[in-house]
Write an enzyme that holds these catalytic residues in place. Structure first.
Site, PDB file in Angstrom:
ATOM      1  N   ASP A  67       0.865  -1.178   0.000  1.00  0.00           N
ATOM      2  CA  ASP A  67       0.000   0.000   0.000  1.00  0.00           C
ATOM      3  C   ASP A  67       0.898   1.223   0.000  1.00  0.00           C
ATOM      4  O   ASP A  67       1.497   1.579   1.027  1.00  0.00           O
ATOM      5  CB  ASP A  67      -0.896  -0.007   1.232  1.00  0.00           C
ATOM      6  CG  ASP A  67      -1.821   1.205   1.306  1.00  0.00           C
ATOM      7  OD1 ASP A  67      -1.735   2.080   0.399  1.00  0.00           O
ATOM      8  OD2 ASP A  67      -2.609   1.285   2.265  1.00  0.00           O
ATOM      9  N   ASN A  95       4.035   4.579 -11.417  1.00  0.00           N
ATOM     10  CA  ASN A  95       2.796   4.558 -12.197  1.00  0.00           C
ATOM     11  C   ASN A  95       1.544   4.470 -11.330  1.00  0.00           C
ATOM     12  O   ASN A  95       0.465   4.868 -11.774  1.00  0.00           O
ATOM     13  CB  ASN A  95       2.832   3.370 -13.163  1.00  0.00           C
ATOM     14  CG  ASN A  95       1.493   3.100 -13.805  1.00  0.00           C
ATOM     15  OD1 ASN A  95       1.012   3.876 -14.632  1.00  0.00           O
ATOM     16  ND2 ASN A  95       0.853   2.002 -13.412  1.00  0.00           N
ATOM     17  N   TYR A 162      -7.175  15.206  -8.784  1.00  0.00           N
ATOM     18  CA  TYR A 162      -6.314  14.419  -9.667  1.00  0.00           C
ATOM     19  C   TYR A 162      -5.382  15.328 -10.465  1.00  0.00           C
ATOM     20  O   TYR A 162      -4.161  15.107 -10.522  1.00  0.00           O
ATOM     21  CB  TYR A 162      -7.181  13.592 -10.617  1.00  0.00           C
ATOM     22  CG  TYR A 162      -6.401  12.835 -11.664  1.00  0.00           C
ATOM     23  CD1 TYR A 162      -5.773  11.632 -11.353  1.00  0.00           C
ATOM     24  CD2 TYR A 162      -6.303  13.306 -12.976  1.00  0.00           C
ATOM     25  CE1 TYR A 162      -5.058  10.931 -12.308  1.00  0.00           C
ATOM     26  CE2 TYR A 162      -5.592  12.613 -13.934  1.00  0.00           C
ATOM     27  CZ  TYR A 162      -4.970  11.426 -13.599  1.00  0.00           C
ATOM     28  OH  TYR A 162      -4.264  10.733 -14.551  1.00  0.00           O
ATOM     29  N   LYS A 166      -1.219  15.557 -10.323  1.00  0.00           N
ATOM     30  CA  LYS A 166      -0.370  15.271 -11.479  1.00  0.00           C
ATOM     31  C   LYS A 166       0.503  16.472 -11.846  1.00  0.00           C
ATOM     32  O   LYS A 166       1.645  16.310 -12.293  1.00  0.00           O
ATOM     33  CB  LYS A 166      -1.228  14.836 -12.664  1.00  0.00           C
ATOM     34  CG  LYS A 166      -1.892  13.482 -12.477  1.00  0.00           C
ATOM     35  CD  LYS A 166      -0.884  12.381 -12.226  1.00  0.00           C
ATOM     36  CE  LYS A 166      -1.529  11.005 -12.157  1.00  0.00           C
ATOM     37  NZ  LYS A 166      -0.536   9.922 -11.965  1.00  0.00           N
TER      38      LYS A 166
END
Length: 258
Positions: A67, A95, A162, A166
Site C-alpha cells: 500500500d 505509475n 487528480y 499530477k
C-alpha cells in the site's frame, strides 16, 4: 520475448503494474531485456499474469504487493525489489495512482488527501528510497520516470484533486532532476492522454467519440504507447534527458483552444 535489448541488464520496478497502463509498461520493459518487479496493491492476478508471460518467454519477473500510501511500505517495496535484483535497481516507474471524480465544491479534505497521498506522496517516498539504492551502485546512476497526465496542464471537470496531484508530480520530477543529477540519476515524467481499456467505449461513448475527433492521430492511446515512452526514457538513448515531461497523447495537446 521480442525487442532490441534497449534495457538489457537493467532491473526495473513498476508500481501499479496490476492496471492496464502498468501492465503495458512492465511488458515493454521485459521485452527490452529488463528484469521486472511488478508492484500491485490488490490486482495480484493481473500482475501475476504478466509476470508469468515474461518468465515463459525467458525473462525475469516477480510480483510484490504494498500500500503505497504508507511511507514505510514504499521503502520496503524498493528494498525488496533491489534484493530480488541482486542488490541493484536501475529504473523506477512511478505509475500507481487513482482517478476518482468529485465536484470541487463538495470535496472534503479526506477525499483530497486520498488522491494526493496515492498519486504524489507515494512518488516522493518511492523515489527517495530508490535513489538511496541507485546512488550506491557501481557504476552509480539510474532513471526514475513518473506517470503524470495531460491533465497536469489541461484539467478536466470533476478532476481537481487528480489534476493538481499530477501537476505536482511533473514539478517533483523537475526538482528531483536538479538534485539527483549529480548522482547520475535522471528523473522525467510521461504525460499520457486518454488510454483505452476494456469497457471504456461502452461506459463513455460520447467521451471516446470526442477524443477520437480531437486527436490528430485519430485514436485512443494504448498501454504499450506509454510503455514505449518509458522504455525510451530509461534507456541509453535518453542519457542526456532529465527534468523533461514527455507528452504521449496523439497530438491532442497541440490543438488550438479557440
Amino acid at each position: 520475448m521480442s525487442g532490441r535489448g534497449l534495457l538489457e541488464g537493467q532491473v526495473a520496478l513498476v508500481t501499479g503494474a496490476g492496471g492496464g497502463i502498468g501492465r503495458g509498461i512492465a511488458s515493454r520493459f521485459a521485452q527490452e531485456g529488463a528484469a521486472v518487479v511488478l508492484h500491485c496493491r490488490t490486482a495480484v492476478a493481473a500482475a501475476e499474469e504478466v509476470a508469468s508471460r515474461v518468465r515463459e518467454s525467458g525473462g525475469r519477473a516477480v510480483v510484490l504487493r504494498g500500500d503505497l500510501t504508507d511511507e514505510d511500505a514504499c521503502r520496503r517495496l524498493v528494498g525488496e525489489a533491489a534484493e530480488w535484483g541482486g542488490g541493484r535497481l536501475t529504473a523506477l516507474v512511478n505509475n500507481a495512482g487513482v482517478q476518482p471524480t468529485r465536484e470541487l465544491a463538495g470535496m472534503g479534505v479526506r477525499e483530497w488527501r486520498a488522491v494526493v497521498d496515492t498519486n504524489l506522496s507515494s512518488v516522493f517516498a518511492c523515489t527517495q528510497a530508490a535513489v538511496e539504492v541507485m546512488r550506491g551502485q557501481a557504476p552509480a546512476g539510474g532513471s526514475v520516470t513518473h506517470i503524470a497526465s495531460i491533465e497536469a496542464t489541461h484539467p478536466a471537470p470533476l478532476h481537481a484533486h487528480y489534476s493538481a496531484s499530477k501537476a505536482a508530480v511533473v514539478t517533483h520530477a523537475r526538482a528531483a532532476a536538479l538534485e539527483y543529477g549529480r548522482l547520475g540519476i535522471r528523473v522525467n515524467t510521461v504525460s499520457p492522454g486518454l488510454i483505452g481499456r476494456e469497457g471504456l467505449e461502452e461506459a463513455w461513448p460520447e467521451g471516446v467519440r470526442r477524443w477520437r475527433s480531437a486527436a490528430p492521430v485519430g485514436r485512443l492511446g494504448r498501454p504499450q504507447d506509454v510503455g514505449d515512452a518509458c522504455v525510451f526514457l530509461a534507456s541509453g538513448l535518453a542519457s542526456w534527458i532529465s527534468g523533461h515531461d514527455l507528452v504521449v497523447d496523439g497530438g491532442v495537446s497541440a490543438r488550438p483552444t479557440w
